[in-house]
Design a protein around this motif. Structure first.
Motif: not given
Ligand code: ZN
Length: 178
Positions: A138-139, A144-151
């Motif tokens: 889901g959104a 999601h496409d390209g992933g995420t990161s924790l900053v």
């Protein structure tokens, strides 16, 4: 059948398998957090819990005090500035911060500040539960496409100012990984 396939897929190919297995949400995820010099300074463990995703962060070698911490929209952590991680994960085009006077808010990737204590090595840990993201499809998916990161940012997030709560430079980053 999906599960059997998953077991025989080599680890290096797991991103390729993501699409085929998108109906099987991972129950957990993690991130290795590195500083601007690329040194690993901590970890985050993410888990699907009732009511959302639990994020347990454990870091060392950071200055004592409160630091802004957010989920960013791109799963790419290139130091020293970590601009490759993009802006805050914000699939609903909201304003930043839980206390922002403008609706809609906050960003799905907004999290409470991480407090690093001054005990010896400045180790800090926090457990955060957020209902605005999912490890599934889901959104709002962290995969999601390209992933995420924790900053992690150098200063505290004021929890209201666009786009990042005046939290200053990005000082540590970890790609959220299955
Ligand atoms: Zn934000």
């Amino acid at each position: 059948m999906h599960i059997r396939n998953l077991l025989v897929i080599p680890a290096l190919l797991c991103f390729c398998a993501t699409v085929a297995l998108s109906d099987t949400a991972p129950k957990s995820a993690h991130a290795d957090i590195v500083n601007a010099q690329g040194t690993k300074i901590g970890t985050a463990k993410l888990k699907t819990v009732s009511g959302g995703v639990q994020i347990k962060v454990s870091v060392a070698q950071l200055a004592a005090g409160a630091h802004g911490i957010h989920i960013h929209a791109v799963g790419k952590c290139e130091g020293p500035a970590f601009t490759t991680a993009g802006g805050h994960f914000n699939p609903t085009s909201a304003h930043h911060g839980i206390n922002n006077a403008q609706d809609p808010h906050p960003h799905a990737g907004d999290l409470p500040n991480l407090t690093v204590r001054a005990n010896g090595k400045g180790r800090g840990s926090a457990t955060i539960v957020t209902k605005d993201v999912t490890l599934g499809a889901g959104a709002n998916s962290l995969f999601h496409d390209g992933g995420t990161s924790l900053v992690i940012h150098e200063k505290a997030d004021d929890l209201m100012s666009d786009p990042a709560g005046n939290s200053g430079n990005r000082i540590a980053c970890g790609v959220i990984t299955k």
